[in-house]
Design an enzyme around this catalytic site. Structure first.
Site, PDB file in Angstrom:
ATOM      1  N   GLN A  90      51.188  76.403  62.200  1.00  0.00           N
ATOM      2  CA  GLN A  90      50.059  77.278  61.895  1.00  0.00           C
ATOM      3  C   GLN A  90      49.936  77.502  60.386  1.00  0.00           C
ATOM      4  O   GLN A  90      50.918  77.852  59.718  1.00  0.00           O
ATOM      5  CB  GLN A  90      50.190  78.632  62.590  1.00  0.00           C
ATOM      6  CG  GLN A  90      48.932  79.493  62.415  1.00  0.00           C
ATOM      7  CD  GLN A  90      49.048  80.840  63.099  1.00  0.00           C
ATOM      8  OE1 GLN A  90      49.642  81.760  62.556  1.00  0.00           O
ATOM      9  NE2 GLN A  90      48.467  80.958  64.297  1.00  0.00           N
ATOM     10  N   CYS A  98      45.340  87.362  61.629  1.00  0.00           N
ATOM     11  CA  CYS A  98      46.371  88.275  61.142  1.00  0.00           C
ATOM     12  C   CYS A  98      45.750  89.569  60.599  1.00  0.00           C
ATOM     13  O   CYS A  98      44.904  89.528  59.708  1.00  0.00           O
ATOM     14  CB  CYS A  98      47.208  87.610  60.054  1.00  0.00           C
ATOM     15  SG  CYS A  98      48.502  88.692  59.397  1.00  0.00           S
ATOM     16  N   LYS A 141      43.014  80.471  65.792  1.00  0.00           N
ATOM     17  CA  LYS A 141      43.173  81.754  66.468  1.00  0.00           C
ATOM     18  C   LYS A 141      42.333  82.791  65.739  1.00  0.00           C
ATOM     19  O   LYS A 141      42.413  82.916  64.509  1.00  0.00           O
ATOM     20  CB  LYS A 141      44.639  82.201  66.502  1.00  0.00           C
ATOM     21  CG  LYS A 141      44.831  83.492  67.290  1.00  0.00           C
ATOM     22  CD  LYS A 141      46.277  83.944  67.327  1.00  0.00           C
ATOM     23  CE  LYS A 141      46.394  85.233  68.151  1.00  0.00           C
ATOM     24  NZ  LYS A 141      47.765  85.796  68.130  1.00  0.00           N
ATOM     25  N   ASN A 143      44.269  86.155  74.760  1.00  0.00           N
ATOM     26  CA  ASN A 143      45.450  86.793  74.177  1.00  0.00           C
ATOM     27  C   ASN A 143      45.226  88.294  74.047  1.00  0.00           C
ATOM     28  O   ASN A 143      44.131  88.730  73.722  1.00  0.00           O
ATOM     29  CB  ASN A 143      45.731  86.160  72.806  1.00  0.00           C
ATOM     30  CG  ASN A 143      46.840  86.850  72.037  1.00  0.00           C
ATOM     31  OD1 ASN A 143      46.685  87.163  70.868  1.00  0.00           O
ATOM     32  ND2 ASN A 143      47.974  87.086  72.660  1.00  0.00           N
ATOM     33  N   GLY A 175      52.612  87.323  73.461  1.00  0.00           N
ATOM     34  CA  GLY A 175      53.402  87.640  72.283  1.00  0.00           C
ATOM     35  C   GLY A 175      54.442  88.706  72.569  1.00  0.00           C
ATOM     36  O   GLY A 175      55.536  88.418  73.050  1.00  0.00           O
ATOM     37  N   ARG A 176      54.091  89.963  72.310  1.00  0.00           N
ATOM     38  CA  ARG A 176      55.054  91.050  72.478  1.00  0.00           C
ATOM     39  C   ARG A 176      55.569  91.139  73.913  1.00  0.00           C
ATOM     40  O   ARG A 176      56.730  91.486  74.146  1.00  0.00           O
ATOM     41  CB  ARG A 176      54.415  92.370  72.051  1.00  0.00           C
ATOM     42  CG  ARG A 176      54.135  92.472  70.550  1.00  0.00           C
ATOM     43  CD  ARG A 176      53.397  93.747  70.206  1.00  0.00           C
ATOM     44  NE  ARG A 176      52.091  93.796  70.853  1.00  0.00           N
ATOM     45  CZ  ARG A 176      51.381  94.905  71.032  1.00  0.00           C
ATOM     46  NH1 ARG A 176      51.878  96.067  70.629  1.00  0.00           N
ATOM     47  NH2 ARG A 176      50.196  94.863  71.615  1.00  0.00           N
TER      48      ARG A 176
END
Length: 332
Positions: free
Chosen positions: A69, A99, A140, A200, A224-225
């Site tokens: 990425q 981000c 993303k 996501n 993710g988390r």
């Protein structure tokens, strides 16, 4: 068939975590932490630091492909760095437009680029032109920066730039990671584009996965988390899709994985402070899915010596499961 991707969480999911979680099964793809492209064409060692899997054919030891990425605002420099990554063996390039970090966004990167979809188009186009046609390019994004007014424009810009796949975190930059995730927008994006799409956001357990799948209509999901909190989540989702129920992994298995993580960090020369910090960071999320995690975190959060922390994990791992539960209840 459901496709599961391990999310690229900066400062948390490094190559060691990718190795451990991909080995548990369930994940079909991993993505590296972002490599920040600002002024330089990076040498090979930088890519190898972020993605040592490049030395293994671009895959984890268990054979799961790992995309590299990149994150930056200069289209041509992004393209040039993508070429280096591909020449080193990257099986694909992913571009970070999601981000939410304040530091990153002050430097015209990450989610700040969502303010102008033309930015996304230019960067994706440059990367797509730079790398060979057989190398997939993906991106993303989030639903927007401060609001969701341009969520379809954002998705269409990525598609128009030549990306083969789009991952959408179902929140804006300003919403950060605060629940809820707006899965209903994923369905609208999926209907508006013709390229593959991954949903996501806020998938913490199998029930969340089921709701996200039903609302979004997606068949690909990035976790993710939730995958850090419950390292076996991907496996349990795959079992659910196969019509069976897979019990949650034992507390001893969780602690064993944390000890293996310590071993990997130590073998790679990580400092004791770094090792202890990462274990505490991981345990802080494990609290969300394992009741024993709260008491364990309370005990280890003040420990600084890695040997003492390891000893605590080994001690708890050796206890019978019912004794751990009794201790936890007594503590409450």
């Amino acid at each position: 068939m459901t496709h599961l991707v391990l999310a690229p969480m900066e400062g948390l999911v490094d190559w060691r975590v990718r190795q451990l979680l991909s080995a548990t099964g369930g994940f079909d793809l991993c993505v590296t932490e972002f490599i920040r492209v600002s002024q330089n064409l990076f040498p090979a060692h930088v890519f190898h630091r972020y993605c040592p899997e490049l030395l293994n054919g671009g895959k984890t030891l268990s054979g799961v492909p790992v995309l590299v990425q990149l994150m930056g605002h200069d289209p041509e420099l992004m393209g040039e760095n993508a070429v280096v990554a591909v020449e080193l063996g990257a099986p694909g390039i992913d571009i970070n437009f999601g981000c939410p970090s304040k530091t990153v966004n002050k430097r015209e990167a990450g989610a700040s680029l969502l303010k102008c979809p033309e930015n996304l188009y230019e960067i994706v186009s440059a990367v797509r032109r730079a790398v060979p046609g057989h190398i997939p390019v993906s991106a993303k994004v989030r639903l927007g920066y401060s609001d969701k007014e341009m969520f379809l424009d954002i998705a269409r810009a990525v598609e128009a730039g030549g990306a083969q796949h789009l991952t959408v975190h179902a929140r804006t930059k300003m919403e950060g990671y605060k629940p809820p995730a707006h899965w209903e927008y994923l369905a609208r994006i999926r209907e508006a584009i013709s390229i593959g799409m991954t949903g996501n956001g806020e998938i913490w357990d199998v029930a969340d996965y089921q709701k996200c799948r039903d609302i979004s209509g997606c068949d690909s999901f990035m976790i993710g988390r939730g995958a850090i909190a419950a390292p076996d989540l991907a496996n349990r989702i795959k079992a659910f899709e196969g019509g069976s129920h897979l019990p949650k992994e034992s507390w001893a298995d969780v602690l064993s994985m944390l000890l293996a993580y310590c071993d990997l960090m130590a073998s790679d020369g990580a400092s004791e402070n770094h090792q202890a910090g990462r274990i505490k960071q991981w345990m802080a999320l494990i609290r969300k899915s394992h009741t024993q995690g709260e008491a364990c975190f309370d005990e280890i959060k003040r420990i600084r010596a890695i040997d003492e922390l390891r000893a605590k994990l080994r001690h708890d791992m050796a206890l019978p499961e019912n004794q751990r539960t009794s201790d936890l209840i007594a503590a409450e």
